[in-house]
Design a protein around this motif. Structure first.
Motif, PDB file in Angstrom:
ATOM      1  N   VAL A 147       1.943  18.523  10.534  1.00 32.20           N
ATOM      2  CA  VAL A 147       1.519  17.239   9.991  1.00 32.20           C
ATOM      3  C   VAL A 147       1.956  17.189   8.535  1.00 32.20           C
ATOM      4  N   GLY A 148       2.763  16.221   8.219  1.00 30.23           N
ATOM      5  CA  GLY A 148       3.231  16.078   6.834  1.00 30.23           C
ATOM      6  C   GLY A 148       4.622  16.638   6.654  1.00 30.23           C
TER       7      GLY A 148
ATOM      8  N   GLU B 154      -4.627  11.952  14.657  1.00 29.61           N
ATOM      9  CA  GLU B 154      -3.683  11.250  15.537  1.00 29.61           C
ATOM     10  C   GLU B 154      -2.521  12.165  15.942  1.00 29.61           C
ATOM     11  N   VAL B 155      -1.930  12.840  14.962  1.00 27.37           N
ATOM     12  CA  VAL B 155      -0.795  13.724  15.237  1.00 27.37           C
ATOM     13  C   VAL B 155      -1.237  14.914  16.081  1.00 27.37           C
ATOM     14  N   ALA B 156      -2.404  15.471  15.777  1.00 29.26           N
ATOM     15  CA  ALA B 156      -2.903  16.619  16.536  1.00 29.26           C
ATOM     16  C   ALA B 156      -3.160  16.240  17.995  1.00 29.26           C
ATOM     17  N   LEU B 157      -3.794  15.103  18.224  1.00 31.22           N
ATOM     18  CA  LEU B 157      -4.061  14.680  19.599  1.00 31.22           C
ATOM     19  C   LEU B 157      -2.764  14.408  20.364  1.00 31.22           C
TER      20      LEU B 157
ATOM     21  N   GLU C  99      -1.606  16.325  23.715  1.00 33.29           N
ATOM     22  CA  GLU C  99      -1.221  15.567  24.918  1.00 33.29           C
ATOM     23  C   GLU C  99       0.182  15.945  25.386  1.00 33.29           C
ATOM     24  N   ASP C 100       1.089  16.178  24.435  1.00 35.55           N
ATOM     25  CA  ASP C 100       2.468  16.546  24.774  1.00 35.55           C
ATOM     26  C   ASP C 100       2.624  18.035  25.035  1.00 35.55           C
ATOM     27  N   ASP C 101       1.530  18.797  24.906  1.00 37.11           N
ATOM     28  CA  ASP C 101       1.512  20.248  25.137  1.00 37.11           C
ATOM     29  C   ASP C 101       2.525  20.964  24.258  1.00 37.11           C
ATOM     30  N   ARG C 102       2.516  20.602  22.970  1.00 38.84           N
ATOM     31  CA  ARG C 102       3.418  21.247  22.008  1.00 38.84           C
ATOM     32  C   ARG C 102       2.762  22.498  21.434  1.00 38.84           C
ATOM     33  N   PRO C 103       3.496  23.594  21.327  1.00 39.25           N
ATOM     34  CA  PRO C 103       2.906  24.828  20.801  1.00 39.25           C
ATOM     35  C   PRO C 103       2.695  24.793  19.286  1.00 39.25           C
TER      36      PRO C 103
END
Length: 63
Positions: free
Chosen positions: A24-25, A9-12, A16-20
């Protein structure tokens, strides 16, 4: 608790937000921020951890 579903979920969301950088965690986020804003602190922490692991390895192997 970090589950595979939570990581996905966090990766997707990050993609989607185009974060470099996608962390997670809590520990990952703290480590990233430390490295970003206080790299000397992170390098010292890494060196201390490596030294501790080396000592423990010698103790276990008996050398």
């Amino acid at each position: 608790m970090t589950t595979p579903a939570r990581v996905a979920e966090v990766a997707l969301r990050g993609v989607e937000d185009d974060r470099p950088v996608i962390t997670v965690g809590g520990f990952a986020a703290l480590s990233w921020r430390t490295q970003r804003f206080a790299p000397a602190v992170m390098r010292t922490s890494t060196r201390l951890q490596a030294a501790r692991e080396a000592r423990q390895g010698r103790t276990v192997s008996g050398t």
